[in-house]
Motif scaffolding. Structure first.
Motif, PDB file in Angstrom:
ATOM      1  N   GLN A 189       0.836  -1.204   0.000  1.00  0.00           N
ATOM      2  CA  GLN A 189       0.000   0.000   0.000  1.00  0.00           C
ATOM      3  C   GLN A 189       0.871   1.255   0.000  1.00  0.00           C
ATOM      4  OE1 GLN A 189      -2.987   0.124   3.100  1.00  0.00           O
ATOM      5  NE2 GLN A 189      -3.130   2.337   2.967  1.00  0.00           N
ATOM      6  N   SER A 212       2.548   1.826  -3.441  1.00  0.00           N
ATOM      7  CA  SER A 212       1.620   2.301  -4.466  1.00  0.00           C
ATOM      8  C   SER A 212       1.215   3.751  -4.191  1.00  0.00           C
ATOM      9  CB  SER A 212       0.389   1.405  -4.572  1.00  0.00           C
ATOM     10  OG  SER A 212      -0.409   1.482  -3.425  1.00  0.00           O
ATOM     11  N   ALA A 228      -3.258  -1.919  -5.202  1.00  0.00           N
ATOM     12  CA  ALA A 228      -2.122  -1.068  -5.570  1.00  0.00           C
ATOM     13  C   ALA A 228      -2.196  -0.700  -7.049  1.00  0.00           C
ATOM     14  CB  ALA A 228      -0.805  -1.787  -5.260  1.00  0.00           C
TER      15      ALA A 228
END
Length: 155
Positions: free
Chosen positions: A79, A82, A122
């Protein structure tokens, strides 16, 4: 004694090596058509923004290639990675449009199946950016490499 199999991480180095090996094994002469370690520098709201790309190539627009490995071991790490790259895409979006740039991300998924949902999230976040971009998964990498060869040979 049983030996645990060694996991080969599909990190950024692995991805860019696979891409360049595919191209240069077929067309060594194309190596000179790539710009290595290209850095984009610009200002957004009086703040300096800088992002390094491993490769760039031209075919009417400039395509900046960046490997982005999500072959990580934790959801939060996927996470975070991204979100950081989403932020860069958004900050560089107007600059990319003005200069006819496209950002090509070569991405790898986690080897741990439990993290596939985080990986999909992502990719969704990166896709959400309005910056000119292309997301190339490992499964699509050979096709992307062939397309790159074709465009460079015909340009």
């Amino acid at each position: 004694i049983t030996k645990k199999p060694e996991i080969i991480r599909h990190n950024e180095h692995f991805l860019i090596k696979r891409f360049t090996s595919y191209i240069f094994e077929k067309h060594k002469d194309l190596e000179k058509r790539f710009i290595k370690n290209q850095v984009i520098k610009t200002k957004v709201n009086n703040t300096n923004i800088e992002l390094k790309f491993e490769l760039a190539w031209e075919n009417g627009s400039t395509n900046f290639v960046k490997p982005l490995s999500f072959d990580l071991t934790e959801e939060k790490a996927i996470q975070d990675k991204s979100a950081i790259n989403y932020g860069y895409l958004n900050l560089l979006s107007d600059y990319a449009i003005e200069n006819n740039y496209r950002f090509d991300f070569i991405v790898s998924k986690p080897q741990n199946r439990e993290l596939y949902k985080s990986y999909e999230n992502a990719l969704g976040l990166l896709e959400f950016s309005k910056a000119p971009k292309r997301i190339v998964t490992e499964r699509e990498l050979d096709d992307y490499s062939e397309e790159t060869i074709e465009r460079l040979l015909n340009h």
